[in-house]
Design a protein around this motif. Sequence first.
Motif, PDB file in Angstrom:
ATOM      1  N   GLU A 419       0.854  -1.185   0.000  1.00  0.00           N
ATOM      2  CA  GLU A 419       0.000   0.000   0.000  1.00  0.00           C
ATOM      3  C   GLU A 419       0.891   1.237   0.000  1.00  0.00           C
ATOM      4  OE1 GLU A 419      -3.618  -0.005   0.907  1.00  0.00           O
ATOM      5  OE2 GLU A 419      -3.653   2.189   0.678  1.00  0.00           O
ATOM      6  N   LEU A 420       0.729   2.045  -1.033  1.00  0.00           N
ATOM      7  CA  LEU A 420       1.398   3.352  -1.043  1.00  0.00           C
ATOM      8  C   LEU A 420       0.294   4.374  -0.853  1.00  0.00           C
ATOM      9  CD1 LEU A 420       3.845   2.950  -4.109  1.00  0.00           C
ATOM     10  CD2 LEU A 420       4.198   2.261  -1.740  1.00  0.00           C
ATOM     11  N   GLU A 421       0.337   5.102   0.231  1.00  0.00           N
ATOM     12  CA  GLU A 421      -0.754   6.038   0.526  1.00  0.00           C
ATOM     13  C   GLU A 421      -0.692   7.249  -0.408  1.00  0.00           C
ATOM     14  OE1 GLU A 421      -1.053   6.927   4.668  1.00  0.00           O
ATOM     15  OE2 GLU A 421      -1.432   4.827   5.214  1.00  0.00           O
ATOM     16  N   PRO A 422      -1.781   8.007  -0.468  1.00  0.00           N
ATOM     17  CA  PRO A 422      -1.808   9.157  -1.380  1.00  0.00           C
ATOM     18  C   PRO A 422      -0.668  10.130  -1.081  1.00  0.00           C
ATOM     19  CG  PRO A 422      -3.997   8.715  -0.531  1.00  0.00           C
ATOM     20  CD  PRO A 422      -3.063   7.809   0.212  1.00  0.00           C
ATOM     21  N   GLY A 423      -0.162  10.754  -2.121  1.00  0.00           N
ATOM     22  CA  GLY A 423       0.830  11.819  -1.961  1.00  0.00           C
ATOM     23  C   GLY A 423       2.157  11.365  -1.421  1.00  0.00           C
ATOM     24  N   CYS A 424       2.549  10.128  -1.611  1.00  0.00           N
ATOM     25  CA  CYS A 424       3.882   9.722  -1.158  1.00  0.00           C
ATOM     26  C   CYS A 424       4.860   9.710  -2.328  1.00  0.00           C
ATOM     27  CB  CYS A 424       3.826   8.374  -0.457  1.00  0.00           C
ATOM     28  SG  CYS A 424       3.543   7.012  -1.568  1.00  0.00           S
ATOM     29  N   TYR A 425       6.142   9.578  -1.996  1.00  0.00           N
ATOM     30  CA  TYR A 425       7.201   9.540  -3.001  1.00  0.00           C
ATOM     31  C   TYR A 425       7.983   8.245  -2.832  1.00  0.00           C
ATOM     32  CZ  TYR A 425       7.690  13.922  -5.546  1.00  0.00           C
ATOM     33  OH  TYR A 425       7.539  14.944  -6.433  1.00  0.00           O
ATOM     34  N   ILE A 426       8.363   7.653  -3.941  1.00  0.00           N
ATOM     35  CA  ILE A 426       9.245   6.480  -3.883  1.00  0.00           C
ATOM     36  C   ILE A 426      10.524   6.876  -4.599  1.00  0.00           C
ATOM     37  CG2 ILE A 426       9.555   4.062  -4.555  1.00  0.00           C
ATOM     38  CD1 ILE A 426       7.282   4.557  -2.484  1.00  0.00           C
ATOM     39  N   ALA A 427      11.647   6.718  -3.918  1.00  0.00           N
ATOM     40  CA  ALA A 427      12.922   7.104  -4.535  1.00  0.00           C
ATOM     41  C   ALA A 427      13.281   6.123  -5.638  1.00  0.00           C
ATOM     42  CB  ALA A 427      14.009   7.112  -3.465  1.00  0.00           C
ATOM     43  N   ALA A 428      13.878   6.651  -6.674  1.00  0.00           N
ATOM     44  CA  ALA A 428      14.249   5.809  -7.828  1.00  0.00           C
ATOM     45  C   ALA A 428      15.110   4.641  -7.371  1.00  0.00           C
ATOM     46  CB  ALA A 428      15.000   6.650  -8.856  1.00  0.00           C
ATOM     47  N   GLY A 429      14.961   3.523  -8.001  1.00  0.00           N
ATOM     48  CA  GLY A 429      15.798   2.359  -7.726  1.00  0.00           C
ATOM     49  C   GLY A 429      15.464   1.646  -6.436  1.00  0.00           C
ATOM     50  N   SER A 430      14.311   1.931  -5.812  1.00  0.00           N
ATOM     51  CA  SER A 430      13.968   1.324  -4.521  1.00  0.00           C
ATOM     52  C   SER A 430      13.325  -0.040  -4.699  1.00  0.00           C
ATOM     53  CB  SER A 430      12.972   2.219  -3.771  1.00  0.00           C
ATOM     54  OG  SER A 430      13.599   3.420  -3.382  1.00  0.00           O
ATOM     55  N   VAL A 431      13.552  -0.883  -3.684  1.00  0.00           N
ATOM     56  CA  VAL A 431      12.751  -2.097  -3.552  1.00  0.00           C
ATOM     57  C   VAL A 431      11.836  -1.845  -2.364  1.00  0.00           C
ATOM     58  CG1 VAL A 431      12.749  -4.572  -3.095  1.00  0.00           C
ATOM     59  CG2 VAL A 431      14.591  -3.557  -4.447  1.00  0.00           C
ATOM     60  N   ILE A 432      10.538  -1.752  -2.600  1.00  0.00           N
ATOM     61  CA  ILE A 432       9.605  -1.337  -1.551  1.00  0.00           C
ATOM     62  C   ILE A 432       8.764  -2.538  -1.130  1.00  0.00           C
ATOM     63  CG2 ILE A 432       7.654   0.192  -1.010  1.00  0.00           C
ATOM     64  CD1 ILE A 432      10.258   1.728  -1.366  1.00  0.00           C
ATOM     65  N   THR A 433       8.827  -2.881   0.146  1.00  0.00           N
ATOM     66  CA  THR A 433       8.086  -4.046   0.648  1.00  0.00           C
ATOM     67  C   THR A 433       7.090  -3.654   1.735  1.00  0.00           C
ATOM     68  OG1 THR A 433       9.828  -4.445   2.238  1.00  0.00           O
ATOM     69  CG2 THR A 433       9.982  -5.647   0.179  1.00  0.00           C
ATOM     70  N   GLU A 440       5.101  10.618   2.956  1.00  0.00           N
ATOM     71  CA  GLU A 440       6.443  10.081   3.240  1.00  0.00           C
ATOM     72  C   GLU A 440       7.229   9.848   1.959  1.00  0.00           C
ATOM     73  OE1 GLU A 440       5.835   7.493   7.354  1.00  0.00           O
ATOM     74  OE2 GLU A 440       5.834   6.460   5.442  1.00  0.00           O
ATOM     75  N   LEU A 441       8.556   9.782   2.117  1.00  0.00           N
ATOM     76  CA  LEU A 441       9.411   9.328   1.019  1.00  0.00           C
ATOM     77  C   LEU A 441       9.828   7.901   1.350  1.00  0.00           C
ATOM     78  CD1 LEU A 441      11.387   9.746  -1.454  1.00  0.00           C
ATOM     79  CD2 LEU A 441      13.091  10.441   0.234  1.00  0.00           C
ATOM     80  N   GLY A 442       9.605   6.998   0.472  1.00  0.00           N
ATOM     81  CA  GLY A 442      10.070   5.618   0.671  1.00  0.00           C
ATOM     82  C   GLY A 442      11.369   5.433  -0.077  1.00  0.00           C
ATOM     83  N   VAL A 443      12.436   5.089   0.642  1.00  0.00           N
ATOM     84  CA  VAL A 443      13.713   4.803  -0.017  1.00  0.00           C
ATOM     85  C   VAL A 443      14.077   3.380   0.356  1.00  0.00           C
ATOM     86  CG1 VAL A 443      16.061   5.634  -0.471  1.00  0.00           C
ATOM     87  CG2 VAL A 443      14.385   7.165   0.568  1.00  0.00           C
ATOM     88  N   GLY A 444      14.396   2.580  -0.569  1.00  0.00           N
ATOM     89  CA  GLY A 444      14.743   1.191  -0.266  1.00  0.00           C
ATOM     90  C   GLY A 444      15.914   0.769  -1.104  1.00  0.00           C
ATOM     91  N   ARG A 445      17.068   1.410  -0.845  1.00  0.00           N
ATOM     92  CA  ARG A 445      18.268   1.060  -1.634  1.00  0.00           C
ATOM     93  C   ARG A 445      19.483   1.412  -0.799  1.00  0.00           C
ATOM     94  NH1 ARG A 445      17.099   6.329  -5.154  1.00  0.00           N
ATOM     95  NH2 ARG A 445      18.394   7.753  -3.962  1.00  0.00           N
ATOM     96  N   SER A 446      20.618   0.834  -1.120  1.00  0.00           N
ATOM     97  CA  SER A 446      21.813   1.170  -0.335  1.00  0.00           C
ATOM     98  C   SER A 446      22.328   2.527  -0.787  1.00  0.00           C
ATOM     99  CB  SER A 446      22.877   0.091  -0.520  1.00  0.00           C
ATOM    100  OG  SER A 446      23.078  -0.115  -1.896  1.00  0.00           O
ATOM    101  N   ARG A 447      22.956   3.225   0.190  1.00  0.00           N
ATOM    102  CA  ARG A 447      23.452   4.575  -0.065  1.00  0.00           C
ATOM    103  C   ARG A 447      24.692   4.517  -0.956  1.00  0.00           C
ATOM    104  NH1 ARG A 447      22.001   9.288   2.573  1.00  0.00           N
ATOM    105  NH2 ARG A 447      20.577   8.382   4.076  1.00  0.00           N
TER     106      ARG A 447
END
Length: 459
Positions: A419-433, A440-447
């Motif tokens: 579930e990605l709630e309204p108005g959120c951001y997912i950073a490029a290249g993320s694996v989102i679980t 919110e910003l969802g980031v799911g990748r190594s720095r």
Amino acid sequence: MTQDVSAIILAAGLGTRMKSRKAKVLHEAGGMALVEHVLRAASELVPGERVTVVVGHQADAVEERLRPLGCRFAEQKQQNGTGHAVAICKGIAPAEGLLLLLYGDCPLLRKATLNRLVETHRAAPAGTAATLITVELPDPTGYGRIIRGPEGEVAAIVEQKAANSVQAEIREINSGIYCVDAKLLWQYIGEITPNPASGEIYLTDLVEVFAHHGLQTRALVLEDASEILGINNRVELATADRILRERKAKQLMLDGVTILQPETVAIDMAVTIGIDTIVEPFAQIRGNTHIGENCRIGAGSILRDAVLGNQVSVGEYCIVGTSTLEDEVSIGPFSRLRQENHIEAGAHIGNFVELKKTRLGRRSKAMHLAYLGDADIGTGVNIGAGTITCNYDGKLKHRTHIGDGSFVGSNSTLVAPLELEPGCYIAAGSVITKRVKQGELGVGRSRQTNVEGWVARKA
Ligand code: UD1
Ligand code: CA
């Protein structure tokens, strides 16, 4: 609709010359089974409950196909010939009035021609038991030949196999479309004797039986032979398909649709298209597809059972299955919309994007290289290039929900259920679980780390 007219359609044969495991009358031309074309033409003239279809080979499949059209069925358990097929309808088809006898393998027949046949029969002199349609063919091979009597009446029909060399030269042929007086038919049909060569009972021999009783058969000679084409093999099937599609394209053009290079386009009979829509070369519009006004169907695109609103643009080489595209949607080139997608008004789908069982909300965009399966995507969402909904865990399919106004960065992997709630951001290249909450910003990748001087050290 004429109340005293009924019809019998013969559709029990296997169709040996098709060399098929499927009954001949179920083969399709113009995207519709051969027998369905005949039934539809007859039903325009005769109410469905007055049409009897004789079934035999693959009776269940033929009945299933035709049942929605509301006809009756009679079963011919053994295919002992066209005369036998009609004879078994005694007691099922009406006992009086006029009867149209039609073969289920003549898909090009039109209502207007059937009407003309009925009117010709009504106007015939007393003592006329039947009127049949004939045509003169440059090559009559395969058809029954018409033998004329002294007064121009039809004296007999001789089948190809039985014809002597003089009869084989006759170019006037039996179309297999008859209008008969039902009372006389039922009274005399039992007198047809089996053909000595094949043992079958030929309907065509009814002409001589009638003559024997002082009753006449007359002919309505058609100028245009294309309507009576009987399909016996796949070459003739292809010819019928081409003629039906030409007719369909012509009708659509007369109704306000632009079709470029219509000879390259394949449009099935049931398709509807609104005015000012442009269909480009090599498009295929199949099944129950319905297209609104002022749309564009790009070159090479294939639509099957799709529903398009107005101003929809389908670019080149798109494949669209059972999906709904609302007004002002644009897709393609090279988009693939598989089954059960709902694309809301003004949404855009670009190249190499695949969708399955997905809703894409109003004005949302997925412009490049994505797989969106089992997803419910809100309005004004941007799906970045390379986004994948991982909907399958090896056993089960799961859904992905993406709220209104969200932004999914490129190359994101969205592992469902998610579930990605309204108005959120997912950073490029993320694996989102995990769920990403509103805002919110969802980031799911190594720095990223940059190692200074590494290149020089490596060399
Ligand atoms: C038939 C005519 C021929 C005519 C041609 C027109 C006869 C004997 N010959 O030949 O004069 O020029 O059509 O296209 O009628 N069927 C049954 N039960 C049967 C046999 C056939 O229901 O026992 C059905 C078939 O499914 C088919 C139709 O009758 O839809 C016609 O049979 P087909 O074998 O194709 O006849 P033709 O040899 O073409
Ligand atoms: Ca035939």
